[in-house]
Every structure is written in structure tokens, then in C-alpha cells.
Write a protein that holds these residues in place. Sequence first.
Motif, short mmCIF file in Angstrom:
data_model
loop_
_atom_site.label_atom_id
_atom_site.label_comp_id
_atom_site.label_asym_id
_atom_site.label_seq_id
_atom_site.Cartn_x
_atom_site.Cartn_y
_atom_site.Cartn_z
N ASP A 52 45.40 30.28 44.74
CA ASP A 52 45.38 28.96 44.09
C ASP A 52 44.49 27.97 44.81
OD1 ASP A 52 47.22 29.92 42.20
OD2 ASP A 52 48.90 29.41 43.50
N GLY A 53 43.32 28.43 45.25
CA GLY A 53 42.35 27.52 45.83
C GLY A 53 42.64 27.06 47.23
N GLY A 62 37.45 29.29 52.24
CA GLY A 62 36.25 29.18 51.41
C GLY A 62 36.44 28.21 50.26
N ASP A 63 37.59 28.28 49.59
CA ASP A 63 37.86 27.37 48.47
C ASP A 63 37.84 25.92 48.93
OD1 ASP A 63 38.17 29.37 46.60
OD2 ASP A 63 40.30 29.62 47.00
N ARG A 64 38.45 25.67 50.08
CA ARG A 64 38.51 24.29 50.57
C ARG A 64 37.14 23.78 50.99
NH1 ARG A 64 42.81 24.43 55.06
NH2 ARG A 64 42.90 26.70 54.76
N ALA A 65 36.32 24.66 51.57
CA ALA A 65 34.96 24.25 51.95
C ALA A 65 34.13 23.90 50.71
CB ALA A 65 34.29 25.35 52.76
N ARG A 91 35.50 31.00 38.97
CA ARG A 91 34.30 31.35 39.75
C ARG A 91 34.60 31.41 41.24
NH1 ARG A 91 30.91 27.26 35.88
NH2 ARG A 91 30.42 28.79 34.25
N LYS A 92 35.40 30.48 41.73
CA LYS A 92 35.75 30.51 43.15
C LYS A 92 36.67 31.69 43.45
CE LYS A 92 36.78 26.02 43.32
NZ LYS A 92 37.14 24.69 43.86
N GLN A 93 37.50 32.06 42.50
CA GLN A 93 38.34 33.24 42.68
C GLN A 93 37.48 34.50 42.83
OE1 GLN A 93 40.85 34.08 39.32
NE2 GLN A 93 41.45 36.08 40.09
#
Length: 606
Positions: free
Chosen positions: A188-189, A193-196, A239-241
Amino acid sequence: MARFLPFDPSHDQIYEEYQVASDSLNLDTVAFDYVLAAARSGARMIVLTGDAGHGKTHLCRRVIESYLGYDEEQARRLINEACDGRQVIRAAQDAATTGALRIFKDFSEFSPEIAAELVESSNDGEAVTIICANEGRLRAVLASDAAGSYCRELLKSFETSFDDGKASRDGSTHIVNLNHQSTAAGEDGQSLGDRAIRDWTSGTRWRACADCDARDACPINRNREMLSERVDSEVAGTRKQKLRLLFATLERIGYVITIRDMLMAFAYLLTGGLKCEDVHRMRKRRKRGWQQSYAFYNLAFEAPDTLSKEQLNRLPLMQQLPKLDPGRRAIREIDERIVNQQEIFGHGQLDLLFPAPSESEEDVIDAADGIDEIIGDPRNRKQRASEAENVTRVVRALRRRAYVDGVANNNLDMAHLGFPYGADFLGIVHDNLDAPARTLLKKRVIAGLHHIQGLQFADQTPTLHLVDPAFGRSMSGTAILAARIKPADVDLIRLSEKWGRSDEVPHHVKTSVDWIDRHVVLRIVDQKDAPHDLLLDLMTFDCILRAAAGHVPTKFYEHDIRRVASFLGRIAQSAHANSDQINLIRDGRSQTISIDGSTIQVGAGA
């Protein structure tokens, strides 16, 4: 973001020692929370080990701030001036703690003998000692001639952490192995990497783009829009997933991604090495058609013409990602949709416009229409080559876009990345296989182990047969067996499960870093001995299941085959066989040969 790319002098600010407070990107990690909690609970020694770039120095600076009460600028000054292990850093005057720290920022600054003496002298209980070192240097120091009892105790704690998965055995000494840290851990983000990406695609740093006349033709802005949750949170999340899965897959085939690698990679995927002035200059030459090379999903696997090979070699992660390129793998279900069905992607999207093979520089091919606009009427070899090149370029881009947009079923994601049995691997590490599915998977794994040993059966058998290691790999159709293992004694578990549940094991390694399971464990239980465990990364697991299907490329998987065969050979060697009976496989069928005095009896095997 240019300062995170090793293409100009400002790149030095990616290193903690050269950063200024206004430029820092502080990502809260599980390792930071663990180290801070350990320091506050009275730890005597905390060892931070891992490759360069994991953020060991960054962690020390954050701990100085939170534990000793200094602000960011003061903490960074102390990192540069007082972290050679010879000084004790006291708490700030207005801090709520009276604690103290002794920090070895970098063991490579000393010879192993001097470093060992400093470690021995730090065992005085005056302050919490934090050691930062890569694994090789740490072993060299703790095993040097100058190492005493305290160093030997640390070395033992470090080495046993690989066997039992404990970051600490007594709550006093803690081993935080950042090579276990994953940039893709968290759903869930919430991964690093998701946070960056979320930090870089939002906020005030894009305010200047609002009034830019090149905004609609800018590939950097297009990448930001595709990954920004403010533009379309659902699609950006998908896309981030997929990027998260891409990074996790690299980690599961043995590549260690550091935070520094991750930040450089994301800066590159968003910008392609371009700056604003580059975009304006290129836009003047041609308005549309060139931007597709800088779409983040193309940059991940193929470098644009504006970057040299030497520049790309400075980005370690970019040497690895092309191994997983979904654009080079044909999956009929996906290709039918993106090439023939069309209308999968909207028309006129900047990242799907390609230069047309015509004399006019303004003519473009819209890949949203598949390859219909490319196919023409070539009349010579040059035109045929040009048409083939255009088709290849467009289809690869469409496959990559289909992957990041989640066009196909999620079960095809790993096949898209080159691992047709990757979904089975994920089923184990995510613990979402039911009993029947797990039983069928074990049966396929056993068939793969048979193939690796050279065994061929007329009928598929759920029993694991082990070839006697004295006779090597069976190649003649006849093999002498050393042991048979019942299906119930063969299991596939997660690595973290081998170490025990984190809620039951104090200071479990999963609680010390952002964790994903990178291995599954092939466990074979011999009733006479302890369980035999073999760690399988995604590559080795894929090798075994390819063998189960009937063929495995022996040259490509040579190392994996040798490791698995050696593991099975050790189990077979430890088996205690009946000397009066020989079990063998002949022409695909099991037989036994018994000796009764001077009579040899041949019968069907068990």
C-alpha cells in the motif's frame, strides 16, 4: 534530482557527509526505529553492517538527532568531526536524556589491528557503541590478531545471526545487517521506493513547471504525471506497485539494492539524465516523437541515445534491470491486446508517440493504434530493415507500458519479467497457497529434483528418490538409489519461517530492517537426522521447476544445478541403507535386488 545522478559535480551531495539540511531526504526505516529503540533500552553495542550506500552514516546522524537531542545541522557536524570511535558524544544540554554515543563511522579508516583494539577498549559501559562496517571489513577486524574476547563474542553473534535470524541474543549486543534491508518491502505504498517517488513527484519542487511553455512536450513532466498520485492515484499506485515488484525480483535473484542505488535509479527514471535546458533545446529540433525514449518504463530497460555507455555504467542498478525487460518477452495474451485489439491506451499520449519513417520531422506514429501505422510497402532491404526496427521498438515499448499499467492478469507479471514459475515462488513467500496447491507444487519440485539427478520415471511419483552419490548423476537409464523420502518429509517454507515467527522470537531479523523474504527453504526431513535445509533464491527455484517440465538449460543454470545436486548428495550419503538390499531405477521403474545367501533376487521396488 540531478544531484542524485553521477553525471555532474553536484552528485557528491548524495553522500551524507556532504549534504546540507535543506537538501536531505529523510526516509524513516525499520532499521532506524530498531537502532533508536536499542539505544534507549540500554544496548551496549550496535553493529551496522552492509554494503556501501545502505545509509549507515545517515542512520548514525539520525540517531544523534533523536537520541542525543541535536538538530540536523549540529548532528551532521558531529558526524564529520566526532565519529572516529575515539570520542564519546554526550547529549545536548537541553536534551531529555543523559545518554552518550561512541560511533565508528567507517572501519576502513583504520587497519584491522587498530580497529580491533578500539573495539576492545570501547567495552567500558560508558556509552552506546555503534560500529559501521561492510561485512568483509567487519570480519577482518573481529578476526584479526589484535582481537580479544569481546571481538570474538561480536564475531560469534554476527555469524550465528545468519543461522538463527536473531539480531540480538541478549538485548545488549545488536547486529543490524542492512544487506537484508529491502527497498521494496511494504504494501500500500509504504515501501522505501514508494515513499521516495511520492516525495519527488509532489510538493513545491514542480511549481516552476506550471508556467513553462515546454510543459506539454516535456518527458520529465510526463513521467511525473504518470507516477504522481495527485494526477491519478489508482493508476499511479499500480505503476509503483509494478516498479516495486521489479525491484523485489532483482533482490530475489541475489542483487542487493542499497538506498543510494534506489535514489539514483529513481532520479534517472524520472529525468533520463535531462535537465530543463536540455528539454527546451531538443524540443526546438523536434516537437514530438523523441520523448518516448525518456518514458520511465523505457529508461528502466534501454538507455536513450543522449547517454553514453560510460555514464550508464555509473548507475549500478541500470546494469541489472535489463535482465528483467518485459519488452523482450512475448506473451500471446498480452500481445494480442496491445497489438491487435488496440484501444488499450489513449491516443496522443506523449510517451507513445514515435518518429515516423518519413521525410517530415513532424510526422509521428501513435503506438496506441498498435503497429498499423508502421506497416507499409518496403521495396528494398533498407526499407525492410527500417520497418522491422520500428515494429520492434514500438512493440517493446507497448509491452513495457502494458506491464507497468497492469494490462494483463497479475499472475502473468512474473512471466512478463522472465520467470514463468515466479508466481509459485511468490505463493510461498506470501504464504497464500492452500493445502492442495502446496501439495501439487511439492510434487513438481520433487519431479525437478529427479530430473537434476538424471532420474527418469515411467509414471510420475510423489516420493523423492535420491541417487547414491558414489555413482554420481544417472545418465544410462539405470541408477542405484541411496534413499527414498516420503512426500510428507519434503516441504517448502519461507526463510523467515525457518528462523521462527517474529512475534515469538525476540529481536527477530524481520524487526530490525525493512524485510522481504528473498529465499524459500527446501526442507527435507531425514528421520534419523535433523532437517536438511537448502535456501533457494528465485533463480534456483525457477531452475528446479523448469527441470520438472522436462528440460533445463544446463550451461545457464550450471551453478544452481551443481548446488542442488550437492545438497541431495549430502542427504543421500547420510542415509543408512540396508546392505543386503539394493534399490535401483531401471528403464523408469523401481526395482530391488536382494542377496539371500548365494541367491540374487530381483523384485519390484517399494
